[in-house]
Design an enzyme around this catalytic site. Structure first.
Site, PDB file in Angstrom:
ATOM      1  N   ASN A 102       0.858  -1.188   0.000  1.00 37.56           N
ATOM      2  CA  ASN A 102       0.000   0.000   0.000  1.00 37.56           C
ATOM      3  C   ASN A 102       0.893   1.237   0.000  1.00 37.56           C
ATOM      4  O   ASN A 102       1.474   1.591   1.021  1.00 37.56           O
ATOM      5  CB  ASN A 102      -0.896  -0.037   1.255  1.00 37.56           C
ATOM      6  N   LYS A 143       0.013   4.262  -0.343  1.00 38.87           N
ATOM      7  CA  LYS A 143      -0.669   5.442   0.212  1.00 38.87           C
ATOM      8  C   LYS A 143      -0.440   6.653  -0.710  1.00 38.87           C
ATOM      9  O   LYS A 143      -0.375   6.482  -1.927  1.00 38.87           O
ATOM     10  CB  LYS A 143      -0.209   5.695   1.650  1.00 38.87           C
ATOM     11  N   HIS A 151      -9.640   0.895   4.613  1.00 40.89           N
ATOM     12  CA  HIS A 151      -8.374   1.101   5.319  1.00 40.89           C
ATOM     13  C   HIS A 151      -8.626   2.017   6.513  1.00 40.89           C
ATOM     14  O   HIS A 151      -9.454   2.934   6.437  1.00 40.89           O
ATOM     15  CB  HIS A 151      -7.336   1.721   4.375  1.00 40.89           C
ATOM     16  N   GLU A 165      -7.114   4.449   7.696  1.00 38.77           N
ATOM     17  CA  GLU A 165      -6.953   5.886   7.435  1.00 38.77           C
ATOM     18  C   GLU A 165      -8.210   6.461   6.778  1.00 38.77           C
ATOM     19  O   GLU A 165      -8.580   7.603   7.013  1.00 38.77           O
ATOM     20  CB  GLU A 165      -5.704   6.125   6.571  1.00 38.77           C
ATOM     21  N   GLU A 169      -5.555  -5.185  10.293  1.00 39.65           N
ATOM     22  CA  GLU A 169      -4.515  -4.185  10.544  1.00 39.65           C
ATOM     23  C   GLU A 169      -4.812  -3.452  11.850  1.00 39.65           C
ATOM     24  O   GLU A 169      -5.620  -2.514  11.863  1.00 39.65           O
ATOM     25  CB  GLU A 169      -4.488  -3.160   9.406  1.00 39.65           C
ATOM     26  N   GLY A 217       2.147   2.165  10.751  1.00 39.00           N
ATOM     27  CA  GLY A 217       3.055   3.300  10.632  1.00 39.00           C
ATOM     28  C   GLY A 217       3.740   3.684  11.935  1.00 39.00           C
ATOM     29  O   GLY A 217       4.356   4.744  12.039  1.00 39.00           O
ATOM     30  N   SER A 252       3.162  -2.169  10.199  1.00 36.40           N
ATOM     31  CA  SER A 252       4.617  -2.137  10.412  1.00 36.40           C
ATOM     32  C   SER A 252       5.319  -3.453  10.069  1.00 36.40           C
ATOM     33  O   SER A 252       6.292  -3.825  10.715  1.00 36.40           O
ATOM     34  CB  SER A 252       4.946  -1.724  11.848  1.00 36.40           C
ATOM     35  N   GLY A 254       2.750  -1.206   4.279  1.00 36.34           N
ATOM     36  CA  GLY A 254       2.764   0.208   3.936  1.00 36.34           C
ATOM     37  C   GLY A 254       4.186   0.696   3.701  1.00 36.34           C
ATOM     38  O   GLY A 254       4.765   0.499   2.628  1.00 36.34           O
ATOM     39  N   GLY A 255       4.772   1.304   4.719  1.00 40.85           N
ATOM     40  CA  GLY A 255       6.093   1.937   4.610  1.00 40.85           C
ATOM     41  C   GLY A 255       7.148   1.063   3.936  1.00 40.85           C
ATOM     42  O   GLY A 255       7.881   1.532   3.053  1.00 40.85           O
TER      43      GLY A 255
HETATM   44  P1  PGA Z   1       2.624   0.230   7.586  1.00 40.39           P
HETATM   45  O1  PGA Z   1       1.194   0.439   6.897  1.00 40.39           O
HETATM   46  O2  PGA Z   1       3.185  -1.049   7.060  1.00 40.39           O
HETATM   47  O3  PGA Z   1       3.421   1.443   7.192  1.00 40.39           O
HETATM   48  O4  PGA Z   1       2.383   0.163   9.068  1.00 40.39           O
HETATM   49  C1  PGA Z   1       0.315  -0.635   6.680  1.00 40.39           C
HETATM   50  C2  PGA Z   1      -0.961  -0.132   6.082  1.00 40.39           C
HETATM   51  O5  PGA Z   1      -1.417   0.942   6.472  1.00 40.39           O
HETATM   52  O6  PGA Z   1      -1.557  -0.771   5.186  1.00 40.39           O
END
Ligand code: PGA
Length: 253
Positions: free
Chosen positions: A9, A11, A98, A100, A170, A176, A216, A237-238
């Protein structure tokens, strides 16, 4: 056998040339290094989907997902992207719910049920995200909370429709933050969610649903997480923004 999936992802990150560079690098390295039947799903910003399609088409393991779609079919909804539009450019998956989007765009379980429906009507598989906050984990029935997200957004589906859905657990406190859930914490939730699906649809159907862990995930944590029996891959994500790191996560699967 349920699918092994690693999704990245992105983002709201990467400019156009960076997006092309990352996707083509991932496909090239994966073609050399990734063996087996893992599905890699890139979720770039929607503006890059058409361009990136050309780059991922050289690998049968890769697919694209949008990060969101409208719950409406078409019309006067400025700025929105419909599931039919995604389908018209050959997109196979869409992230729905998601955390967010739930948090910053006030997306409710009811709205997400409508998004799930319209995605499926257009032949797109929802990657349905769910998860609890830290406060809920510490003070509430956090497993009940996540089960309820699934009941309210997915349990109106037929078994046949549900089998097109991928679930991503998640925990919000792990997204994050660098705080990955332990393999035990993640497995506890994944097993509870699979049992919840089995209660409604029967265990044969529940066994076929891929449940991904997100929050994460790094190459260092992926091995242990992905070794858990009910964790079928990750939503990253990251760490999906760096080709070497993401490839190592894919290889852990
Ligand atoms: P992250 O994000 O791996 O940076 O924690 C995961 C996500 O939001 O899908």
């Amino acid at each position: 056998m349920r699918k092994k999936i690693v999704a990245g992802n992105w983002k709201m990150n990467k400019l156009a040339d960076e997006a092309v560079a990352l996707a083509s690098e991932l496909v090239n390295i994966a073609n050399d290094e990734v063996k087996g039947d893992v599905k890699v799903i890139l979720c770039p910003p929607a503006i890059y989907l058409t361009t990136l399609k050309k780059y991922i088409e050289t690998s049968p393991n890769f697919a694209l997902a949008a990060q969101n779609c409208s719950d409406k079919a078409s019309g006067a909804f400025t700025g929105e992207i419909s599931a039919a539009m995604l389908q018209s450019i050959g997109i196979e998956y869409v992230l729905i719910g998601h955390s967010e989007r739930r948090q910053y765009f006030a997306e409710s379980n009811e709205l997400l049920a409508a998004k799930v429906n319209i995605a499926l009507e257009n032949g797109i598989s929802p990657i349905f995200c769910c998860g609890e906050s830290l406060d809920q984990r510490q003070n509430e029935d956090y497993i009940g909370f996540v089960k309820n997200q699934i009941s309210e957004s997915l349990f109106h589906l037929s078994a046949e429709q549900l089998q097109k859905v991928v679930i991503a657990y998640e925990p919000i406190w792990a997204i994050g933050t660098g705080l990955t859930a332990s393999a035990e914490q993640a497995q506890e939730m994944h097993a509870a969610l699979r049992a919840h699906l089995a209660g409604k649809y029967g265990s044969e159907v529940a066994e076929e649903i891929s449940i991904l862990y997100g929050g994460s995930v790094t190459a260092a944590s992926a091995d242990e997480l992905f070794a858990s029996p009910d964790i079928d891959g990750g939503l990253v994500g990251g760490a999906s923004l760096k080709s070497r790191e993401f490839i190592n996560i894919i290889k852990a699967r």
